[in-house]
Design an enzyme around this catalytic site. Sequence first.
Site, PDB file in Angstrom:
ATOM      1  N   THR A 175       0.815  -1.324  -0.036  1.00  0.00           N
ATOM      2  CA  THR A 175      -0.107  -0.076   0.048  1.00  0.00           C
ATOM      3  C   THR A 175       0.876   1.240  -0.143  1.00  0.00           C
ATOM      4  OG1 THR A 175      -0.277  -0.241   2.467  1.00  0.00           O
ATOM      5  CG2 THR A 175      -2.114  -1.040   1.136  1.00  0.00           C
ATOM      6  N   ARG A 212     -10.580   7.180  -9.402  1.00  0.00           N
ATOM      7  CA  ARG A 212     -11.146   6.967  -8.162  1.00  0.00           C
ATOM      8  C   ARG A 212     -12.091   7.646  -7.783  1.00  0.00           C
ATOM      9  NH1 ARG A 212      -6.102   4.623  -6.190  1.00  0.00           N
ATOM     10  NH2 ARG A 212      -5.282   3.180  -8.025  1.00  0.00           N
ATOM     11  N   SER A 240      -5.675 -10.831  -7.267  1.00  0.00           N
ATOM     12  CA  SER A 240      -6.082  -9.518  -6.735  1.00  0.00           C
ATOM     13  C   SER A 240      -6.954  -8.677  -7.553  1.00  0.00           C
ATOM     14  CB  SER A 240      -4.818  -8.848  -6.464  1.00  0.00           C
ATOM     15  OG  SER A 240      -4.887  -7.441  -5.856  1.00  0.00           O
ATOM     16  N   HIS A 247      -6.813  -5.609  -6.832  1.00  0.00           N
ATOM     17  CA  HIS A 247      -6.466  -4.307  -6.297  1.00  0.00           C
ATOM     18  C   HIS A 247      -7.153  -3.552  -5.247  1.00  0.00           C
ATOM     19  CE1 HIS A 247      -2.933  -1.798  -8.161  1.00  0.00           C
ATOM     20  NE2 HIS A 247      -3.355  -1.174  -7.037  1.00  0.00           N
ATOM     21  N   ARG A 271      -9.674  -0.872  -6.493  1.00  0.00           N
ATOM     22  CA  ARG A 271      -9.075   0.422  -6.839  1.00  0.00           C
ATOM     23  C   ARG A 271      -8.600   0.493  -8.379  1.00  0.00           C
ATOM     24  NH1 ARG A 271      -7.433   3.336  -2.084  1.00  0.00           N
ATOM     25  NH2 ARG A 271      -5.459   4.130  -3.195  1.00  0.00           N
ATOM     26  N   GLY A 275     -10.328  -7.637   0.416  1.00  0.00           N
ATOM     27  CA  GLY A 275     -11.758  -7.756   1.142  1.00  0.00           C
ATOM     28  C   GLY A 275     -11.513  -8.553   2.579  1.00  0.00           C
ATOM     29  N   VAL A 276     -10.474  -8.985   2.884  1.00  0.00           N
ATOM     30  CA  VAL A 276     -10.134  -9.878   3.769  1.00  0.00           C
ATOM     31  C   VAL A 276     -10.224  -9.309   5.342  1.00  0.00           C
ATOM     32  CG1 VAL A 276      -8.319 -11.530   5.066  1.00  0.00           C
ATOM     33  CG2 VAL A 276      -8.606 -11.600   2.683  1.00  0.00           C
ATOM     34  N   GLY A 284      -4.014  -5.427   3.077  1.00  0.00           N
ATOM     35  CA  GLY A 284      -3.690  -4.101   2.998  1.00  0.00           C
ATOM     36  C   GLY A 284      -4.376  -2.881   3.853  1.00  0.00           C
ATOM     37  N   ARG A 285      -5.559  -2.373   3.557  1.00  0.00           N
ATOM     38  CA  ARG A 285      -6.325  -1.481   4.211  1.00  0.00           C
ATOM     39  C   ARG A 285      -6.174  -1.914   5.910  1.00  0.00           C
ATOM     40  NH1 ARG A 285      -9.650  -1.576  -0.179  1.00  0.00           N
ATOM     41  NH2 ARG A 285      -9.670   0.258  -1.323  1.00  0.00           N
TER      42      ARG A 285
END
Length: 378
Positions: free
Chosen positions: A82, A169, A264, A266, A269, A300-301, A321-322
């Site tokens: 990220t 985005r 993935s 992404h 995104r 989404g995990v 990531g997030r």
Amino acid sequence: MSRRFKGTSVADYEEEARKNLDGDANNFYSSGADGLATLTENRSTWKRYRLRPRVLRGIAKISLSATILGHHINSPVCVAPTAWHRYAHIDAERATAKGAAAAGVAMTLSSVSTTPCHQVSASQPDGIFFMQTCVVKNLTLHRMMLSRLREFGFKAVVLSVDCPVLSKRRVGLQSVAVERLVSEEMQLINYLQDEAESQSAHEKGYKEFLNFFFDQVHNSPPATLDSIRWVKTCSGLPVIAKGVLTGKAARQAANHGADAVWVSNHGGRQLDYTPSTLDVLPEIVEAVEGTNTEVYIDSGVRTGADVFKAIALGARAVFIGRPVLWGLATAGSDGVCDILLLLREELERCMMLAGCPNIDSITAKHVIQEEKYLATKL
């Protein structure tokens, strides 16, 4: 002395992080492409898969030990690339690296990091680091970026194959104040090499260097199957093809030298209306069967049960990531470690309840799509 925040779920850290992050950072980290369909689907899909536990197994001990490209990790939950961690915490990618190393898992560093890649890896000499990259316009510059990664201690290169252009985005980069992007602390340091074009752009100031970066990404030659071998040759490292969503692409990548394929979209995104990664995972696992190509997944995990489902359907490792950024924004390196250990604990509990003593014992028989399960009840 105030007590450090300790959440009991990833959602707790998301809520706390949103209080700590300013508007620019929240927008950038949460953004999705176009209509946000894939971003939304990334979460809802994981909930549509149900678990089928095995009971009366007499399991008293669980092992989460796994390997990734031959490197031992304490848990199959690793850190996805990220950008711009300094938005979340002053210690930026160094803090993320410290948290990942403390949890004993691999970290993938974004080429758009706010800390030079060699400083990140040097900060945790025993850490397992992968370097993410995409094909850029100036191949001499790109070759220079790749050529020293082995020297810096990186174990693999993650080639993003889903970025021929950057998406539009809904919120995010375009909403971030220009002065924030062109500040010294946010400079795109990995793109500054001993190369005339990057040096010239950097000498003209950060705004010019930002324009140079966008030119390198927007006007780059699109990645091809030959790019995999080129990156491997330049770096001397294993290559992971990230952004694969079809079995055909996975097999082609494997046949052209990819050591792993990373399922993935992404994080919702890039191309909107792509399928969720969990839905396409079985197709990709089947496509590379019989090769030595490993399969990873992200997007989404949020729970240990999500990790369990991914492993059951054939993923060797799951990247987040997030949630890592939320942990970073909440409590720095400790928050990153918290997130990774929280998912580890949830996975361990899920395995115990499902009757799986180790990672290898988790199979497709332990998971069923909700639609198929409900159909058996009609």
